[in-house]
Motif scaffolding. Sequence first.
Motif, PDB file in Angstrom:
ATOM      1  N   ILE A   1       0.928  -1.129  -0.138  1.00 10.24           N
ATOM      2  CA  ILE A   1      -0.031  -0.012   0.008  1.00 10.24           C
ATOM      3  C   ILE A   1       0.994   1.175   0.071  1.00 10.24           C
ATOM      4  N   ALA A   2       1.044   1.862  -1.198  1.00  8.31           N
ATOM      5  CA  ALA A   2       1.685   2.989  -1.211  1.00  8.31           C
ATOM      6  C   ALA A   2       0.914   4.363  -1.264  1.00  8.31           C
ATOM      7  N   MET A   3       1.670   4.876  -0.311  1.00  8.52           N
ATOM      8  CA  MET A   3       0.986   6.704  -0.115  1.00  8.52           C
ATOM      9  C   MET A   3       1.512   7.685  -0.894  1.00  8.52           C
ATOM     10  N   PRO A   4       0.760   8.876  -1.253  1.00  2.00           N
ATOM     11  CA  PRO A   4       1.433   9.794  -1.905  1.00  2.00           C
ATOM     12  C   PRO A   4       2.914  10.680  -1.068  1.00  2.00           C
ATOM     13  N   SER A   5       2.921  10.213   0.004  1.00  2.00           N
ATOM     14  CA  SER A   5       4.164  10.759   0.981  1.00  2.00           C
ATOM     15  C   SER A   5       5.255   9.969   0.696  1.00  2.00           C
ATOM     16  N   GLY A   6       5.258   8.805  -0.046  1.00  3.60           N
ATOM     17  CA  GLY A   6       6.262   7.876   0.026  1.00  3.60           C
ATOM     18  C   GLY A   6       6.467   6.742   1.053  1.00  3.60           C
ATOM     19  N   GLU A   7       5.444   6.850   1.999  1.00  2.00           N
ATOM     20  CA  GLU A   7       5.291   5.687   2.875  1.00  2.00           C
ATOM     21  C   GLU A   7       4.880   4.508   2.220  1.00  2.00           C
ATOM     22  N   VAL A   8       4.993   3.172   2.840  1.00  4.90           N
ATOM     23  CA  VAL A   8       4.530   1.945   2.233  1.00  4.90           C
ATOM     24  C   VAL A   8       4.368   0.921   3.446  1.00  4.90           C
ATOM     25  N   TYR A   9       2.993   0.598   3.254  1.00  4.51           N
ATOM     26  CA  TYR A   9       2.648  -0.511   4.294  1.00  4.51           C
ATOM     27  C   TYR A   9       2.518  -1.656   3.346  1.00  4.51           C
ATOM     28  N   PHE A  10       2.845  -2.802   4.348  1.00  6.23           N
ATOM     29  CA  PHE A  10       2.597  -4.092   3.914  1.00  6.23           C
ATOM     30  C   PHE A  10       1.821  -4.832   4.451  1.00  6.23           C
ATOM     31  N   ASN A  11       0.788  -5.556   3.940  1.00  4.74           N
ATOM     32  CA  ASN A  11      -0.235  -6.388   4.533  1.00  4.74           C
ATOM     33  C   ASN A  11       0.206  -7.801   4.693  1.00  4.74           C
ATOM     34  N   ASN A  12      -0.206  -8.450   6.117  1.00  8.89           N
ATOM     35  CA  ASN A  12       0.273  -9.605   6.446  1.00  8.89           C
ATOM     36  C   ASN A  12      -0.910 -10.622   6.445  1.00  8.89           C
ATOM     37  N   THR A  13      -1.922 -10.274   5.852  1.00  9.02           N
ATOM     38  CA  THR A  13      -3.092 -11.482   6.031  1.00  9.02           C
ATOM     39  C   THR A  13      -3.134 -11.888   4.452  1.00  9.02           C
ATOM     40  N   GLY A  14      -3.929 -12.899   4.133  1.00 11.95           N
ATOM     41  CA  GLY A  14      -4.082 -13.676   2.912  1.00 11.95           C
ATOM     42  C   GLY A  14      -3.279 -14.781   2.700  1.00 11.95           C
ATOM     43  N   ASN A  15      -3.554 -15.366   1.431  1.00 12.82           N
ATOM     44  CA  ASN A  15      -3.044 -16.634   1.187  1.00 12.82           C
ATOM     45  C   ASN A  15      -3.155 -17.142  -0.618  1.00 12.82           C
ATOM     46  N   PRO A  16      -2.368 -18.095  -0.906  1.00 16.98           N
ATOM     47  CA  PRO A  16      -2.515 -17.991  -2.560  1.00 16.98           C
ATOM     48  C   PRO A  16      -3.709 -18.569  -3.254  1.00 16.98           C
ATOM     49  N   GLY A  17      -4.586 -19.037  -2.117  1.00 13.19           N
ATOM     50  CA  GLY A  17      -5.923 -19.580  -2.684  1.00 13.19           C
ATOM     51  C   GLY A  17      -6.882 -18.262  -2.939  1.00 13.19           C
ATOM     52  N   MET A  18      -6.411 -16.942  -2.669  1.00 15.33           N
ATOM     53  CA  MET A  18      -7.059 -15.923  -3.084  1.00 15.33           C
ATOM     54  C   MET A  18      -6.732 -15.418  -4.656  1.00 15.33           C
ATOM     55  N   ALA A  19      -5.964 -16.105  -5.344  1.00 12.97           N
ATOM     56  CA  ALA A  19      -5.467 -15.590  -6.551  1.00 12.97           C
ATOM     57  C   ALA A  19      -6.344 -16.192  -7.269  1.00 12.97           C
ATOM     58  N   LYS A  20      -7.470 -15.787  -7.366  1.00 13.30           N
ATOM     59  CA  LYS A  20      -8.693 -16.225  -8.424  1.00 13.30           C
ATOM     60  C   LYS A  20      -9.457 -15.023  -8.869  1.00 13.30           C
ATOM     61  N   GLY A  21     -10.206 -15.116 -10.029  1.00 18.59           N
ATOM     62  CA  GLY A  21     -10.725 -14.207 -10.289  1.00 18.59           C
ATOM     63  C   GLY A  21     -11.885 -13.643  -9.615  1.00 18.59           C
ATOM     64  N   GLY A  22     -12.066 -12.372  -9.355  1.00 14.46           N
ATOM     65  CA  GLY A  22     -13.047 -11.939  -8.322  1.00 14.46           C
ATOM     66  C   GLY A  22     -12.748 -11.480  -6.975  1.00 14.46           C
ATOM     67  N   SER A  23     -11.604 -12.066  -6.739  1.00 10.31           N
ATOM     68  CA  SER A  23     -11.139 -11.769  -5.262  1.00 10.31           C
ATOM     69  C   SER A  23     -10.648 -10.351  -5.047  1.00 10.31           C
TER      70      SER A  23
END
Length: 208
Positions: free
Chosen positions: A124-146
């Motif tokens: 998640i990149a902000m206009p200020s240059g900060e970046v946040y990384f999300n630590n939830t989720g899994n490979p099964g979500m790599a499907k159409g519609g997710s």
Amino acid sequence: VAGVADMASVYRLRRDANQFYGRRPDAHDPEAWADPLDACSILFLGLLGDKPIATARLVVNGGDRSRSELQALVPEGSILTPHPGEFKRLVGDWKSDFDRLKKQRDFAAKIKSIVIVKGAYTAIAMPSGEVYFNNTGNPGMAKGGSGDVLTGILTALVARGYSSLEAAQLGCWAHGLAGDYAMAEKGTEGLIASDLIEKIPDSFRAIQ
């Protein structure tokens, strides 16, 4: 979908004209159909049309337009949610993950909006240059519609009054957690987008 106070409306692009039309889902009066761009406070676009948008924050699912076109269409404080393939069409190819992250930060600063590149540890990149990384989720979500589920969550949060950053952080985390809950029941291969929707209440309950 456009949210105005407590009212949600559904719109679509007319086939015979480059304009939106829509109505409240519970409205039966034909005169209830109207142009959403004059009144909406938050607008979710699956495909950007050619009409300039200047009155609402946008939550844009993906990115099928060029960088210059997006700069003209997207107001400050919007949220873009491309997957890596869509992001590549916006900024060009990259040599490494570090190079991609730099392009993401630069692009967010350029359009003065939040850019979420979906994937493992969604960035998640902000206009200020900060970046946040999300630590939830899994490979099964790599499907159409997710990704559409994520965009719906982000739109709902912004419509409820969350800032773009709050919506991006909370929405990505809740979306990924819903996927983790769904994978625990369905497994990786059998997981589909509708399974995520069923688990959204559980993911938000975990926050409370």
